[in-house]
Design a protein around this motif. Structure first.
Motif, PDB file in Angstrom:
ATOM      1  N   UNK A 136       3.979 -13.001   2.200  1.00 23.07           N
ATOM      2  CA  UNK A 136       4.675 -12.041   1.348  1.00 23.07           C
ATOM      3  C   UNK A 136       3.905 -10.731   1.261  1.00 23.07           C
ATOM      4  N   UNK A 137       2.610 -10.808   1.008  1.00 22.02           N
ATOM      5  CA  UNK A 137       1.801  -9.595   0.882  1.00 22.02           C
ATOM      6  C   UNK A 137       1.765  -8.832   2.204  1.00 22.02           C
ATOM      7  N   UNK A 138       1.673  -9.559   3.308  1.00 17.31           N
ATOM      8  CA  UNK A 138       1.687  -8.895   4.618  1.00 17.31           C
ATOM      9  C   UNK A 138       2.984  -8.132   4.832  1.00 17.31           C
ATOM     10  N   UNK A 174       6.206  -2.981   4.784  1.00 15.59           N
ATOM     11  CA  UNK A 174       7.317  -2.204   4.236  1.00 15.59           C
ATOM     12  C   UNK A 174       6.828  -0.939   3.544  1.00 15.59           C
ATOM     13  N   UNK A 175       5.706  -1.059   2.828  1.00 14.11           N
ATOM     14  CA  UNK A 175       5.144   0.096   2.134  1.00 14.11           C
ATOM     15  C   UNK A 175       4.711   1.158   3.140  1.00 14.11           C
ATOM     16  N   UNK A 180       5.939   1.576   6.150  1.00 10.99           N
ATOM     17  CA  UNK A 180       7.148   2.157   6.741  1.00 10.99           C
ATOM     18  C   UNK A 180       7.785   3.169   5.801  1.00 10.99           C
ATOM     19  N   UNK A 181       7.775   2.877   4.475  1.00 10.28           N
ATOM     20  CA  UNK A 181       8.377   3.805   3.516  1.00 10.28           C
ATOM     21  C   UNK A 181       7.653   5.143   3.519  1.00 10.28           C
ATOM     22  N   UNK A 182       6.322   5.105   3.484  1.00 12.33           N
ATOM     23  CA  UNK A 182       5.556   6.349   3.519  1.00 12.33           C
ATOM     24  C   UNK A 182       5.748   7.085   4.836  1.00 12.33           C
ATOM     25  N   UNK A 183       5.701   6.349   5.922  1.00  9.86           N
ATOM     26  CA  UNK A 183       5.852   6.975   7.244  1.00  9.86           C
ATOM     27  C   UNK A 183       7.211   7.650   7.365  1.00  9.86           C
ATOM     28  N   UNK A 184       8.267   6.942   6.963  1.00 11.47           N
ATOM     29  CA  UNK A 184       9.614   7.495   7.088  1.00 11.47           C
ATOM     30  C   UNK A 184       9.816   8.692   6.167  1.00 11.47           C
ATOM     31  N   UNK A 185       9.238   8.615   4.955  1.00 14.05           N
ATOM     32  CA  UNK A 185       9.422   9.731   4.017  1.00 14.05           C
ATOM     33  C   UNK A 185       8.834  11.020   4.582  1.00 14.05           C
ATOM     34  N   UNK A 186       7.575  10.964   5.014  1.00 15.69           N
ATOM     35  CA  UNK A 186       6.934  12.181   5.508  1.00 15.69           C
ATOM     36  C   UNK A 186       7.397  12.544   6.920  1.00 15.69           C
ATOM     37  N   UNK A 187       7.977  11.575   7.617  1.00 20.83           N
ATOM     38  CA  UNK A 187       8.571  11.887   8.914  1.00 20.83           C
ATOM     39  C   UNK A 187       9.882  12.640   8.724  1.00 20.83           C
ATOM     40  N   UNK A 188      10.681  12.185   7.749  1.00 23.00           N
ATOM     41  CA  UNK A 188      11.978  12.816   7.505  1.00 23.00           C
ATOM     42  C   UNK A 188      11.809  14.164   6.815  1.00 23.00           C
ATOM     43  N   UNK A 189      10.948  14.202   5.773  1.00 22.27           N
ATOM     44  CA  UNK A 189      10.735  15.451   5.030  1.00 22.27           C
ATOM     45  C   UNK A 189       9.428  16.097   5.482  1.00 22.27           C
ATOM     46  N   UNK A 190       9.366  16.518   6.713  1.00 13.60           N
ATOM     47  CA  UNK A 190       8.146  17.108   7.260  1.00 13.60           C
ATOM     48  C   UNK A 190       7.832  18.427   6.559  1.00 13.60           C
ATOM     49  N   UNK A 205      -6.795   0.961   0.449  1.00 13.89           N
ATOM     50  CA  UNK A 205      -7.177   1.276   1.829  1.00 13.89           C
ATOM     51  C   UNK A 205      -5.967   1.717   2.637  1.00 13.89           C
ATOM     52  N   UNK A 206      -4.818   1.149   2.310  1.00  7.22           N
ATOM     53  CA  UNK A 206      -3.598   1.554   3.000  1.00  7.22           C
ATOM     54  C   UNK A 206      -3.242   3.000   2.673  1.00  7.22           C
ATOM     55  N   UNK A 207      -3.363   3.392   1.394  1.00  4.70           N
ATOM     56  CA  UNK A 207      -3.123   4.781   1.013  1.00  4.70           C
ATOM     57  C   UNK A 207      -4.099   5.721   1.716  1.00  4.70           C
ATOM     58  N   UNK A 208      -5.340   5.279   1.843  1.00  5.33           N
ATOM     59  CA  UNK A 208      -6.336   6.080   2.550  1.00  5.33           C
ATOM     60  C   UNK A 208      -5.948   6.248   4.015  1.00  5.33           C
ATOM     61  N   UNK A 209      -5.439   5.191   4.634  1.00  3.04           N
ATOM     62  CA  UNK A 209      -5.001   5.260   6.023  1.00  3.04           C
ATOM     63  C   UNK A 209      -3.842   6.239   6.187  1.00  3.04           C
ATOM     64  N   UNK A 210      -2.881   6.185   5.252  1.00  2.00           N
ATOM     65  CA  UNK A 210      -1.755   7.117   5.300  1.00  2.00           C
ATOM     66  C   UNK A 210      -2.248   8.555   5.165  1.00  2.00           C
ATOM     67  N   UNK A 211      -3.156   8.763   4.230  1.00  2.00           N
ATOM     68  CA  UNK A 211      -3.709  10.103   4.010  1.00  2.00           C
ATOM     69  C   UNK A 211      -4.421  10.602   5.263  1.00  2.00           C
TER      70      UNK A 211
END
Length: 554
Positions: free
Chosen positions: A188-190, A195-196, A198-208, A344-350
């Motif tokens: 479940x956590x994986x 999903x989290x 993908x949500x960040x990636x898609x948001x900043x991909x769509x709203x560049x 750590x995931x937020x850091x990776x996105x950043x």
């Protein structure tokens, strides 16, 4: 309903009775708390006003782009709030001793669920509300909005937004616990992390932001008009965009359009409240009863030769025992691993978005300075968040077994160093990696500057959180998340932010001189001396305070 009011009545009486016991230490703590809160609120107010003024009068990005950047910041804020509420609600709804006590009473589990949901919201959102108040008043001051309009923004614009984020966290938690009954925690956590991401990636991909800035600036100087056609439809459906657009139309004087977006926010909050009630009534008690079976499904028998305690170490025996014990306790606590993974995931996105951000300021010294300070400030903020979350609870987590350590033939200073140094090195390593990833996009010399400042700030923030964690220790609390959300943690967080603002302020002048004068490095020498002395004072004073506090408590 009478039962809930009865419990709330006695919870308030307990808080009041606790406050009746007056001592010099309590008065000093409360006085320091008030001063820190007041100073941070005033600083947030002026900082918000100054940032808006700088964006509109110096960089000339226009009101529409300003509110779109606010929308992106609100998206990060919204997701951070509901993810944080998931973690805190797990401790509040499923791991709390109070819940176990109330379950033994003639009280419906659904009422306990409602009570703890309310408790969770107010317990975890006090600091956010204070920051929000200061920022909204700063925003209203710049746009010269009246007091009635400002209070309306707080009550009808931001409160539903915060309520939606908090309710979404509780809703997702209960659904996750229900799903965990079928597939277990680890899968479940994986899946949630994926999903989290993908949500960040898609948001900043769509709203560049780069695409948006280029598209709006093509209409310069007419950049204050509404460019709704540039916002993708999927972004328009998000609550952060509703809030940003409501503020945009309010500043433009179109109250009707602003209220339309406000109605979306209120409708979303009401709908989520209904879903939280329905899902909690259906699944909460069932998942609470079966929580031990979910956790036991993940446990495996560890053979003695596989245990970390049986492996050799180069550390001396006392240090080896303490280090391995802390590591095993950390690895065996699901909330610790989940929270660390999310951060750590937020850091990776950043880190992945840094390259695109730095491109915005090319060949513009002022804009380069602002962008670098923004990026570096976020790195320092991440260091502060890691220190608050994992350093502040160190002393409190020992709880009532501290007497065993105190009765052992161990030096208090050595004991604290063995507990403090490993997490400090990890936080320092993360900070230095982020600094390198961010700074080399601007200039190689800034990598050196950032390395020195990151090391000094990391030492200061780690030691500061350690000292405050000793001063405001909560030995009766078992959850590190709730310890990191306590009043003492709030004060520590605000002191971190004051220190962060000070570092950014003294960095501004040498940095803008660096970009304007052909990458001249002469302005940084005095900065290193100032931050070095300040870091030394904060670090030594905080470590002394932490060790002295736990000695007095036991």
């Amino acid at each position: 309903m009478n039962q809930l009011l009865h419990i709330l009545h006695y919870k308030i009486l307990a808080v009041v009775a606790y406050r009746r016991h007056i001592s010099m230490r309590r008065l000093a703590k409360d006085g320091m708390t008030g001063l820190v809160f007041l100073a941070f609120a005033v600083g947030s107010y002026f900082l918000t006003t100054a940032m808006i003024r700088y964006s509109l009068t110096v960089t000339h990005i226009g009101i529409f782009l300003l509110h779109e950047f606010i929308s992106m910041a609100l998206f990060v804020f919204f997701t951070s709030v509901y993810v944080g509420n998931i973690v805190v609600a797990y401790s509040t709804l499923y791991r709390s001793d109070e819940v176990q006590y109330l379950m033994t009473k003639p009280l419906a589990p659904f009422k306990i669920y409602l009570l703890k949901t309310l408790d969770n919201f107010f317990y975890s959102s006090g600091t956010l509300i204070m920051i929000l108040l200061a920022a909204v008043f700063g925003y209203a001051n710049y746009f010269q909005l009246g007091i009635v309009t400002t209070l309306s923004i707080l009550l009808f614009y931001f409160v539903p937004f915060l309520i939606s984020a908090g309710l979404l966290g509780v809703l997702l938690l209960v659904l996750m616990m229900r799903l965990a009954l079928k597939i277990g925690f680890k899968p479940l956590i994986s899946g949630i992390v994926i999903l989290y991401f993908m949500a960040y990636f898609l948001f900043f991909k769509i709203s560049s932001p780069i695409h948006l800035v280029n598209a709006v600036l093509a209409y310069y100087p007419n950049i204050d008009q509404y460019f709704g056609e540039l916002i993708p439809l999927s972004i328009k459906l998000l609550p952060n965009n509703w809030l940003a657009m409501a503020l945009y139309w309010l500043t433009r004087g179109d109250i009707a359009r602003s209220l339309r977006y406000v109605s979306y926010q209120i409708g979303l909050a009401a709908g989520l409240l209904g879903l939280v009630v329905l899902v909690g009534k259906r699944f909460y008690y069932q998942t609470w009863l079966r929580l031990p079976s979910i956790r036991n499904r993940q446990n495996t028998v560890i053979q003695p030769q596989q245990s970390l305690l049986y492996h050799g170490s180069i550390a001396p025996p006392p240090a080896e025992s303490i280090l391995k014990r802390d590591l095993l306790l950390f690895l065996r606590e699901p909330s610790q691993m989940l929270h660390l993974g999310l951060m750590l995931f937020l850091i990776l996105i950043f880190s992945g978005s840094l390259y695109r951000i730095t491109l915005l300021g090319a060949r513009n010294p002022q804009l380069q300075t602002v962008i670098y300070l923004t990026v570096f400030s976020f790195i320092l903020f991440l260091i502060s968040a890691l220190a608050l979350r994992f350093i502040f609870p160190l002393i409190s987590l020992e709880g009532n077994v501290f007497w065993k350590i105190r009765s052992a033939p161990l030096s208090s200073y050595k004991l604290m160093l063995w507990k403090l140094v490993p997490p400090f090195l990890i936080i320092l390593l993360i900070g230095e990696i982020l600094n390198y990833v961010a700074s080399y996009h601007f200039h190689n010399y800034l990598v050196v500057v950032g390395t020195v400042i990151t090391a000094l700030v990391s030492a200061s923030m780690v030691c500061l959180n350690f000292g405050m964690g000793g001063l405001f220790a909560v030995y009766g609390e078992k959850s590190p998340i709730r310890i990191a959300s306590s009043q003492g943690a709030t004060i520590s967080f605000l002191l971190n932010m004051v220190f962060l603002v000070l570092v950014v302020a003294v960095l501004y002048l040498p940095l803008i001189g660096f970009f304007e004068n052909g990458n001249s490095s002469s302005g940084f020498r005095m900065l290193f001396w100032f931050l070095g002395i300040l870091s030394l004072l904060i670090s030594t004073g905080s470590v002394w305070l932490g060790i002295r506090s736990y000695r007095k408590d036991f």
